[in-house]
Scaffold this active site. Sequence first.
Site, PDB file in Angstrom:
ATOM      1  N   ASP A   1       0.880  -1.145   0.000  1.00 38.88           N
ATOM      2  CA  ASP A   1       0.000   0.000   0.000  1.00 38.88           C
ATOM      3  C   ASP A   1       0.932   1.214   0.000  1.00 38.88           C
ATOM      4  O   ASP A   1       2.104   1.110   0.346  1.00 38.88           O
ATOM      5  CB  ASP A   1      -0.920  -0.016   1.228  1.00 38.88           C
ATOM      6  CG  ASP A   1      -2.115   0.903   1.021  1.00 38.88           C
ATOM      7  OD1 ASP A   1      -3.137   0.730   1.725  1.00 38.88           O
ATOM      8  OD2 ASP A   1      -2.051   1.774   0.143  1.00 38.88           O
TER       9      ASP A   1
HETATM   10  C1  GLC Z   1      -4.247   4.275  -0.307  1.00 39.17           C
HETATM   11  C2  GLC Z   1      -5.142   3.087  -0.082  1.00 39.17           C
HETATM   12  C3  GLC Z   1      -5.070   2.066  -1.174  1.00 39.17           C
HETATM   13  C4  GLC Z   1      -4.870   2.778  -2.491  1.00 39.17           C
HETATM   14  C5  GLC Z   1      -3.481   3.383  -2.456  1.00 39.17           C
HETATM   15  C6  GLC Z   1      -3.204   4.234  -3.690  1.00 39.17           C
HETATM   16  O1  GLC Z   1      -3.646   4.688   0.886  1.00 39.17           O
HETATM   17  O2  GLC Z   1      -5.028   2.432   1.180  1.00 39.17           O
HETATM   18  O3  GLC Z   1      -6.287   1.297  -1.156  1.00 39.17           O
HETATM   19  O4  GLC Z   1      -5.001   1.870  -3.571  1.00 39.17           O
HETATM   20  O5  GLC Z   1      -3.253   4.184  -1.299  1.00 39.17           O
HETATM   21  O6  GLC Z   1      -4.050   5.344  -3.713  1.00 39.17           O
END
Ligand code: GLC
Length: 695
Positions: A221
């Site tokens: 993430d």
């Molecule tokens: C965010 C989310 C994730 C997302 C990523 C990119 O913090 O937790 O679900 O795909 O970052 O935006």
Amino acid sequence: MTLEEKVALCHAQSKFSSAGVPRLGIPELWMSDGPHGVRAEINWNDWGYANWTNDSITAFPALTCLAATWNPEMSAKYGKAIGEEARYREKDVLLGPGVNIYRTPMNGRNFEYMGEDPYLAGVMCVPYIQELQKNGVAACVKHYALNNQELWRGHIDVHLSDRALHEIYLPAFKAAVEEGGAWSIMGAYNQIRGQHACHNDWALNKILKGDWQFDGCVITDWGGAHDTYEAAVNGLDIEMGSYTNGLTSESAFTYDDYYLAAPYLKLLKEGKVPMSTIDDKASRILRLIFRTAMNRQKPYGSVCTDEHYAAAREIGNEGIVLMKNAPVEKKGAPLLPIAAGHYRNILVVGDNAVRLLNQGGGSSELKVKDMVSPLDGLRALYGDKVSYAQGYVAGRPMYGYADEIPASVTDSLRAEAVEMAKQADLVVLVGGLNKNHFQDCEGGDRLTYGLPFGQNELIEALLDVNKNLVLVLLSGNAVEMPWVSRVPAIVQGWYLGSMGGHSLADMLSGAVNPSGKLPFSFPAKLTDCGAHAFGELSYPGDSIRQEYKEDILVGYRWHDTKKIPALFPFGHGLSYTTFAYGKPQASAKAMPANGALTLTVTVKNTGRVAGKEIVQLYVGDDKCSVLRPLKELKHFAKVALEPGEEKEVTFTLTAADLKFYDEASSAWKYEPGKFKAYVCASSTDVRGTVAFEAE
Ligand code: GLC
């Protein structure tokens, strides 16, 4: 490839891309949110939007709505359509679907996930992944694992039993990998038993890449990596979003400072981590690039086509749940469907009747080409019979902000709506939650279980002047319902996306007979929910550590076993017709140890309109050496029936359906003995049982 080229593959080169190998003609990987549609283009190097003029897309219904269809065909339609839109937007990895289990109604991101039951979430995510990937776009199933709340999501250290892990929180990810064939998995922000999920040896090397034989890539993430050595040896493949601004000129941090960048290269050169780690990462990343960016079979994409809008509308139609539909007068007919000729003046009330709920909510927010609001949808059907009053206001749809609404504003909006309701034949209040911070939104959990912005008072005030009230809740979470006995008709409308207004109008008018069923329970009060029955350490944790004390008893498993009935149970959903179930028949009195047992049951449409019924099969282990839930969902089937039509539904039970995870042997265990199969219309509406012996 040189060692430097291999290492370059393992980390971001911009906010949403990771490097290829230009020298060898290997393209970079482009990733994009989100699970409900392809997010608008983000700047190269910050979280701002690039404000392109050609990145408006279809917003599909949120995944709670998809789960509520209980129809794998809808999941396949969804994956195909969103895959074509991602392909058109030239994305190689779509950051979804999310399959974290709905453990508490306070989790800000439940709307992105597929409910409280691991079997339902598993069955409903697989076709989405398969069809998405047929477009040469990788699913990135998230957030692996135990990201079941937003509060302290970046570090909270989750502790739970092996049984809870294997029976509740892992199965949907396992199905995504083993049946869905997911090409990538997103590591979660939180910690699992003391080690960050994005480089967790047990979760990534042992379970995902070991037991499940996952051949794809683990992607963090954004900002989920915290240690170079662990990232090198514990199964992480691509590091994204670590908190740098990327470009050298603006800060001390650069993409070369990422954990899996220069620091990793250094450890490799010093022999402090094995070369085998970089060769494994590079092979997996190249495989992902070959499956996506270099896939020569991938079809052309498309966006906002009639086919995609039809899919969005159909998924919404099949996912909307009719929760309550009572007559207003003793002998009267139920309030829904709206009999068009019956009403001269339909008052639509509510901020959510006009609010474009594609905005906000965090990374799943979308920039749409079209967005039919509930008011638009009802006006398209009922024309100038429809009047509108806002009734309440929820503030800006902004990620990270929460507006305080002055009481004077709330009071005047309510007074205006009540005045208009006095003249109306029918009131349709479209309320619920929205995508503000502390509502259904990433980055924070809800602060109250009840409806916000004075909606409870508005509901009571409207009922005081007009009993013909239909309440439509647009949300991704359960809410407290102090007015439930007074409201004749309640509809769980989800976040329905671009065609939402048409789906709602289709269902309220009876053009479509509702067939959705709840993918999660609605506890009457928060403390009736297992996650909230054991104090702070269980939810939300003590800000460092958290213990899932309800263990395997999540959702209906808690309500059934502890005999604390939910206000509206898992699997509940009404229809405009009625269904009668025959007596379930088993193929034998006993199931042989390695054999199977088939159960058949007839279902008949005993009403006057065509409809679809979701027949649910739960299994209970009457006597076991360990505590087990009263019953657990093991199969389901959605059947379409014309008025008077009867069909036979067959389920095949095998040993796998009877096993529990045995902590002593760290394996799934089959324990012979007495079992019961429950044939149900919901987790509490048992239409028949069959006792059988497991030999
Ligand atoms: C965010 C989310 C994730 C997302 C990523 C990119 O913090 O937790 O679900 O795909 O970052 O935006």
